[in-house]
Design a protein around this motif. Structure first.
Motif, PDB file in Angstrom:
ATOM      1  N   GLY A  78      -8.551 -19.699  12.593  1.00  0.00           N
ATOM      2  CA  GLY A  78      -6.670 -19.283  11.901  1.00  0.00           C
ATOM      3  C   GLY A  78      -6.313 -20.918  12.284  1.00  0.00           C
ATOM      4  N   TYR A  79      -7.373 -22.190  11.974  1.00  0.00           N
ATOM      5  CA  TYR A  79      -6.721 -23.088  12.259  1.00  0.00           C
ATOM      6  C   TYR A  79      -5.032 -23.560  11.852  1.00  0.00           C
ATOM      7  N   ASP A  80      -5.188 -22.360  10.514  1.00  0.00           N
ATOM      8  CA  ASP A  80      -3.351 -23.255   9.258  1.00  0.00           C
ATOM      9  C   ASP A  80      -2.384 -22.501  10.117  1.00  0.00           C
ATOM     10  N   LEU A  81      -2.120 -21.751  11.000  1.00  0.00           N
ATOM     11  CA  LEU A  81      -1.578 -20.628  11.483  1.00  0.00           C
ATOM     12  C   LEU A  81      -0.839 -20.850  12.587  1.00  0.00           C
ATOM     13  N   PRO A  82       0.558 -20.688  12.750  1.00  0.00           N
ATOM     14  CA  PRO A  82       1.311 -21.687  14.284  1.00  0.00           C
ATOM     15  C   PRO A  82       0.418 -21.372  15.431  1.00  0.00           C
ATOM     16  N   ARG A  83       0.902 -21.388  16.793  1.00  0.00           N
ATOM     17  CA  ARG A  83       0.569 -21.373  17.494  1.00  0.00           C
ATOM     18  C   ARG A  83       0.551 -20.425  18.388  1.00  0.00           C
ATOM     19  N   ALA A  84       1.840 -19.759  18.446  1.00  0.00           N
ATOM     20  CA  ALA A  84       1.507 -17.925  18.597  1.00  0.00           C
ATOM     21  C   ALA A  84       0.895 -16.977  17.711  1.00  0.00           C
ATOM     22  N   GLU A  85       1.576 -17.235  17.045  1.00  0.00           N
ATOM     23  CA  GLU A  85       0.281 -16.146  15.728  1.00  0.00           C
ATOM     24  C   GLU A  85      -1.140 -15.834  15.721  1.00  0.00           C
ATOM     25  N   ARG A  86      -1.341 -17.425  15.640  1.00  0.00           N
ATOM     26  CA  ARG A  86      -2.638 -17.432  15.726  1.00  0.00           C
ATOM     27  C   ARG A  86      -3.320 -16.366  17.057  1.00  0.00           C
ATOM     28  N   ALA A  87      -2.960 -17.021  18.590  1.00  0.00           N
ATOM     29  CA  ALA A  87      -3.357 -16.227  19.718  1.00  0.00           C
ATOM     30  C   ALA A  87      -3.266 -14.548  19.250  1.00  0.00           C
ATOM     31  N   ARG A  88      -2.210 -14.313  18.907  1.00  0.00           N
ATOM     32  CA  ARG A  88      -2.348 -12.734  18.567  1.00  0.00           C
ATOM     33  C   ARG A  88      -3.521 -12.373  17.776  1.00  0.00           C
ATOM     34  N   ARG A  89      -3.575 -13.397  16.686  1.00  0.00           N
ATOM     35  CA  ARG A  89      -4.309 -12.213  15.622  1.00  0.00           C
ATOM     36  C   ARG A  89      -6.808 -12.588  16.511  1.00  0.00           C
ATOM     37  N   ILE A  90      -5.990 -13.249  17.382  1.00  0.00           N
ATOM     38  CA  ILE A  90      -7.676 -14.037  18.277  1.00  0.00           C
ATOM     39  C   ILE A  90      -8.033 -12.880  19.330  1.00  0.00           C
ATOM     40  N   GLU A  91      -6.529 -12.678  19.511  1.00  0.00           N
ATOM     41  CA  GLU A  91      -6.791 -11.288  20.400  1.00  0.00           C
ATOM     42  C   GLU A  91      -7.125  -9.880  19.670  1.00  0.00           C
ATOM     43  N   GLU A  92      -6.190  -9.539  18.422  1.00  0.00           N
ATOM     44  CA  GLU A  92      -6.563  -8.585  17.638  1.00  0.00           C
ATOM     45  C   GLU A  92      -8.214  -8.589  17.383  1.00  0.00           C
ATOM     46  N   ALA A  93      -8.278  -9.266  16.551  1.00  0.00           N
ATOM     47  CA  ALA A  93      -9.656  -9.607  16.478  1.00  0.00           C
ATOM     48  C   ALA A  93     -10.711  -9.308  17.544  1.00  0.00           C
ATOM     49  N   LEU A  94     -10.760  -9.772  18.611  1.00  0.00           N
ATOM     50  CA  LEU A  94     -11.741  -9.300  19.846  1.00  0.00           C
ATOM     51  C   LEU A  94     -11.763  -8.281  19.990  1.00  0.00           C
ATOM     52  N   GLU A  95     -10.480  -7.129  20.019  1.00  0.00           N
ATOM     53  CA  GLU A  95     -10.393  -6.231  20.348  1.00  0.00           C
ATOM     54  C   GLU A  95     -11.675  -5.071  19.430  1.00  0.00           C
ATOM     55  N   SER A  96     -12.051  -5.505  18.563  1.00  0.00           N
ATOM     56  CA  SER A  96     -12.799  -5.004  18.253  1.00  0.00           C
ATOM     57  C   SER A  96     -14.247  -5.109  18.397  1.00  0.00           C
ATOM     58  N   PHE A  97     -14.476  -6.110  18.771  1.00  0.00           N
ATOM     59  CA  PHE A  97     -15.735  -6.372  20.048  1.00  0.00           C
ATOM     60  C   PHE A  97     -15.263  -7.135  21.159  1.00  0.00           C
ATOM     61  N   PRO A  98     -15.969  -6.125  22.072  1.00  0.00           N
ATOM     62  CA  PRO A  98     -15.261  -5.558  23.463  1.00  0.00           C
ATOM     63  C   PRO A  98     -16.917  -7.127  23.944  1.00  0.00           C
ATOM     64  N   GLU A  99     -17.930  -7.283  23.356  1.00  0.00           N
ATOM     65  CA  GLU A  99     -18.648  -7.971  24.103  1.00  0.00           C
ATOM     66  C   GLU A  99     -18.671  -9.348  24.164  1.00  0.00           C
TER      67      GLU A  99
END
Length: 249
Positions: free
Chosen positions: A109-130
């Motif tokens: 998410g290199y080109d995303l605003p910092r706060a938006e990037r952080a939200r999306r990373i947490e959203e992606a990690l919810e799919s893969f608890p491992e």
């Protein structure tokens, strides 16, 4: 970019592409509707990966048309495609092994605003608890299955309108295959379209709405994923026993 009701999100028509003078795709046409999961099946060497590479801009298109969300995508590169919402998770793609799981996702998410990037990373990690539990570990410390999950999570960070997954189950144990393909169902529930290249036919059909089969660079069959006796028809198609392409409507 909005598209009208009933219009495909991805529309490929008469596509021809290959490598140098070697033609691989011969007039391929297919469509993916908004919120639809489409499986792209076929034997090794059928041209499935080449098709995905041509659609995402990794390969030049020799002839035909690629339209995404109503936009002419011919000549669009992979970075621009991802920004438009078409994300290609490449077969055999490897993570950056010397940096952490979290940093791998930050790069996605290199080109995303910092706060938006952080939200999306947490959203992606919810799919893969491992891998969420290993966010501080180096990518190289993950198992092969966990690295595959991280690759898919990188695609999720882009929050795509269409995710193209090329052999996401390759090299995974049956349990991890179910975990990765389970994300496909979750994406569909959120309204994300998926174009799935997969060798595990029954598992691919279980998460798909429609299916195309490719043989020798051409679409040989199109059907609903729940069509009776479809695995048998696919086998006949692979080995040359199927009649000309059946179109499902």
């Amino acid at each position: 970019m909005p598209i009208s009701a009933g219009e495909p999100l991805l529309n490929v028509a008469g596509l021809e592409a290959g490598y140098g003078k070697i033609a691989v795709l011969h007039g391929v046409s297919l469509r993916v509707m908004p919120g639809e999961v489409v499986a792209l099946l076929g034997p090794n060497g059928a041209g499935k990966t080449t098709l995905l590479r041509a659609v995402s801009g990794l390969l030049p298109v020799a002839a035909g048309e690629v339209r995404f969300a109503g936009r002419d995508f011919k000549g669009v590169g992979p970075r621009e495609a991802a920004r438009a919402g078409l994300v290609h998770v490449i077969e055999g793609h490897r993570v950056f092994t010397q940096i952490s799981v979290a940093d791998n996702l930050l790069l996605a998410g290199y080109d995303l605003p910092r706060a938006e990037r952080a939200r999306r990373i947490e959203e992606a990690l919810e799919s893969f608890p491992e891998i969420a539990a290993k966010r501080g570990d180096r990518g190289g410390a993950l198992s092969g299955g966990q690295q595959q999950m991280l690759v898919v999570a990188q695609g999720l960070v882009r929050r795509p309108r269409l995710m193209m997954l090329d052999e996401p189950s390759a090299g995974l144990s049956p349990v991890l295959v179910d975990r990765v393909l389970g994300v496909v169902g979750a994406l569909r529930a959120k309204g994300t379209s998926v174009l799935l290249v997969e060798q595990l036919i029954e598992k691919a059909l279980a998460v798909s709405d429609r299916v195309y089969a490719m043989v020798q660079g051409r679409i040989a069959l199109e059907a609903g994923a729940d069509e009776p006796h479809l695995p048998h028809r696919l086998e006949r198609t692979y080995f040359g026993g199927e009649s000309p392409m059946h179109v499902y409507s």
